[in-house]
Design an enzyme around this catalytic site. Structure first.
Site, PDB file in Angstrom:
ATOM      1  N   SER A 132       0.831  -1.211   0.000  1.00 14.86           N
ATOM      2  CA  SER A 132       0.000   0.000   0.000  1.00 14.86           C
ATOM      3  C   SER A 132       0.857   1.249   0.000  1.00 14.86           C
ATOM      4  CB  SER A 132      -0.909   0.029   1.229  1.00 14.86           C
ATOM      5  OG  SER A 132      -1.652   1.223   1.219  1.00 14.86           O
ATOM      6  N   LYS A 187      -4.293  -6.522   4.001  1.00 14.60           N
ATOM      7  CA  LYS A 187      -4.317  -5.439   3.007  1.00 14.60           C
ATOM      8  C   LYS A 187      -5.761  -5.106   2.619  1.00 14.60           C
ATOM      9  CE  LYS A 187      -3.160  -2.511  -0.226  1.00 14.60           C
ATOM     10  NZ  LYS A 187      -3.816  -2.647  -1.436  1.00 14.60           N
ATOM     11  N   HIS A 190      -7.240  -3.131   5.351  1.00 17.57           N
ATOM     12  CA  HIS A 190      -6.671  -1.781   5.218  1.00 17.57           C
ATOM     13  C   HIS A 190      -7.486  -0.973   4.211  1.00 17.57           C
ATOM     14  CE1 HIS A 190      -4.350   0.995   2.729  1.00 17.57           C
ATOM     15  NE2 HIS A 190      -3.686   1.335   3.814  1.00 17.57           N
ATOM     16  N   ASN A 191      -7.751  -1.553   3.068  1.00 18.08           N
ATOM     17  CA  ASN A 191      -8.484  -0.815   2.033  1.00 18.08           C
ATOM     18  C   ASN A 191      -9.916  -0.520   2.470  1.00 18.08           C
ATOM     19  OD1 ASN A 191      -6.129  -1.364   0.658  1.00 18.08           O
ATOM     20  ND2 ASN A 191      -7.171  -1.643  -1.298  1.00 18.08           N
ATOM     21  N   GLU A 194      -9.772   2.271   4.725  1.00 17.49           N
ATOM     22  CA  GLU A 194      -9.528   3.460   3.897  1.00 17.49           C
ATOM     23  C   GLU A 194     -10.853   4.000   3.329  1.00 17.49           C
ATOM     24  OE1 GLU A 194      -6.380   2.797   0.981  1.00 17.49           O
ATOM     25  OE2 GLU A 194      -7.621   3.822  -0.510  1.00 17.49           O
TER      26      GLU A 194
END
Ligand code: 2AM
Length: 485
Positions: A132, A187, A190-191, A194
């Site tokens: 990222s 990940k 995480h997105n 986000e």
């Protein structure tokens, strides 16, 4: 021939991310072989961005592998999906036991899990690494979330930790995540987070623009000020910059069409939350918010039917701006709480033994959600690695208590003035549900038992004992029995 002449790692895929990672590795003294399906891109890369570096090119898979030290390390930076499987298949006949394939693309963690299992049987090491930070991150220090075969981590650790972003204390934003698809899973979360962070900022902006009537300059100043508080983060910082950005036609942000795109990782997070039974409502609402934004023509038609909202303008006082800032903080805590609940459940289901403090550390720098806030999450899990829920941590409890009345005020005003706030209201609803000992689900269970004989447990009986009531016995006048769910 001396080993030193061989390269440390090969990178397949010379799109922007691949090129920047290679240049980053080169900066840190690693010798990299560059390869791409369209081999003209290799030459182009060597003659331009990679000119004058230690980077070498390859014109075929065999050529690439012949230039590598053993065990060979091949990192794929190609389009996620079938292309990764195709490259694995193409590499396999040329690899030896112990060689390592690393997928640094945006792969679905289920695919990574499958590939790890398949390759394990063939004696090939496989890692799925979440990357990222966009182009800039890849070039100067991304957040890296490595997972897969634990045995392979030692052979790549020095490379990945060298190129990763570092905290102020010098810790690498790259720690071992876990086995199987754990790296790509983290990940993905995480997105999803986000998506939530971005949606929350957009909702605050909508309120500030429509209810408080603030100008772009004032918005920029306010977000800039918030960036000096515990909201300090990359996303708040770029938001301040966006509201300040003009070109020859004026403010760019004002002429951007209000339909959001996505690549699907937020959606995956929401789907996974549904599958694992975790209430990750804020991320799910953020995905839905993008969907509804994409329905521009239907929304335009609906506004002509129901009329444009009359936004009452109230003064942008320091009190209301303080409430908004506190609302963002509160909702952010709830969003991360939900994200961590999802990771904790996934870790149990997949046997990953995720280290939650390390995950916060990996997200601290280099990636899109980097923020000082993550330092506090790391501290909470460092303090108590068994922490069951972020809301149970004393520091976060303090922040929640301090911001609660602000959130209620903003959410109520948002609803009164017709400002859609799906993520902010999801946050307060989640909080109110999660902190309520007795919810109205007793009625829900009664309804289920009524129409479908689904049974229920009782308040003063041991858990696991199930009861059924004959709701539509002789005393009932309700006769509809055709639907069960
Ligand atoms: P290309 O330059 O040959 O298109 C990002 O799109 C990266 O994935 C690029 O390196 C691209 O290679 C590669 N890629 C995309 N689709 C591919 C495919 N079907 N086979 C091989 N590589 C592919």
């Amino acid at each position: 021939m001396h080993n030193v002449e061989f390269a440390d790692i090969a990178v397949v895929g010379l799109a922007v991310m691949g090129q920047n990672l290679i240049l980053n590795m080169n900066d840190h003294g690693f010798k990299v072989v560059a390869f791409n399906r369209t081999t003209s891109k290799v030459d182009e890369f060597l003659q331009n961005n990679a000119k004058g570096t230690n980077i070498v090119g390859a014109n075929s898979i065999e050529d690439m592998l012949s230039k590598l030290k053993k065990p060979r390390r091949v990192m794929l930076m190609v389009k996620a999906g079938e292309v990764v499987d195709q490259f694995i298949d193409a590499l396999l006949p040329h690899l030896d036991q112990g060689d390592i394939i690393i997928d640094g693309g945006n792969s679905n963690f289920n695919d990574t899990e499958r590939r790890v299992n398949n390759l394990q049987q063939k004696g090939i090491n496989y890692l799925g690494v979440g990357v990222s930070g966009g182009e800039e991150g890849a070039r100067f220090g991304p957040s890296l979330m490595p997972g897969g075969m634990t045995e392979a981590w030692d052979s790549v650790k020095h490379i990945f930790q060298a190129i990763a972003a570092k905290t102020l204390k010098g810790e690498a934003c790259c720690q071992w995540v876990g086995s199987g698809g754990a790296g790509h899973f983290v990940k993905m979360v995480h997105n999803g987070i986000e998506y939530g962070d971005m949606q929350l900022i957009c909702e605050a902006y909508h309120f500030m623009r429509q209810v408080l009537g603030m100008s772009n300059r004032e918005l920029s100043d306010t977000f800039g000020r918030w960036n000096q508080t515990n909201l300090n983060s990359y996303l708040i910082e770029i938001t301040a910059n966006i509201f300040n950005f003009t070109d020859e036609h004026g403010y760019v942000v004002d002429r951007i069409l209000d339909t959001a795109g996505q690549k699907g990782t937020g959606k995956w997070t929401a789907i996974n939350a549904l599958e694992l039974g975790e209430p990750v409502s804020l991320i799910a609402e953020s995905v839905f918010a993008r969907y509804i934004s994409a329905q521009k023509s239907a929304r335009t038609h609906a506004e002509t039917i129901y009329g444009e909202k009359e936004h009452k303008t109230i003064e942008a006082s320091s009190e209301i701006l303080h409430d908004l800032q506190q609302t963002l903080l509160f909702a952010k805590i709830i969003s991360y709480t939900q994200g961590y609940m999802l990771m904790q459940q996934a870790s149990k289901v997949h046997n990953w033994s995720l280290n939650y403090g390390d995950i916060a550390l990996m997200w601290r720098e280099g990636c899109i959600i980097r923020s000082v806030f993550l330092e506090k999450i790391k501290a909470a899990f460092d303090h108590n690695p068994q922490l069951e829920n972020l809301l149970f941590d004393d520091y976060f409890k303090g922040l929640i208590q301090q911001s609660l009345s602000s959130v209620r005020n903003i959410a109520a005003k948002g609803i009164t003035f017709g400002i859609p706030m799906p993520a902010i209201t999801a946050a307060i609803s989640f909080f109110d549900s999660f902190t309520t000992k007795r919810l109205p689900a007793n009625l829900l269970q009664a309804q289920r038992d009524y129409f479908g004989a689904h049974t229920y447990e009782e308040v003063n009986k041991p858990r696991g004992e199930f009861y059924h009531t004959d709701w539509i016995g002789s005393n009932s006048n309700v006769s509809s029995t055709s639907y069960t769910d």
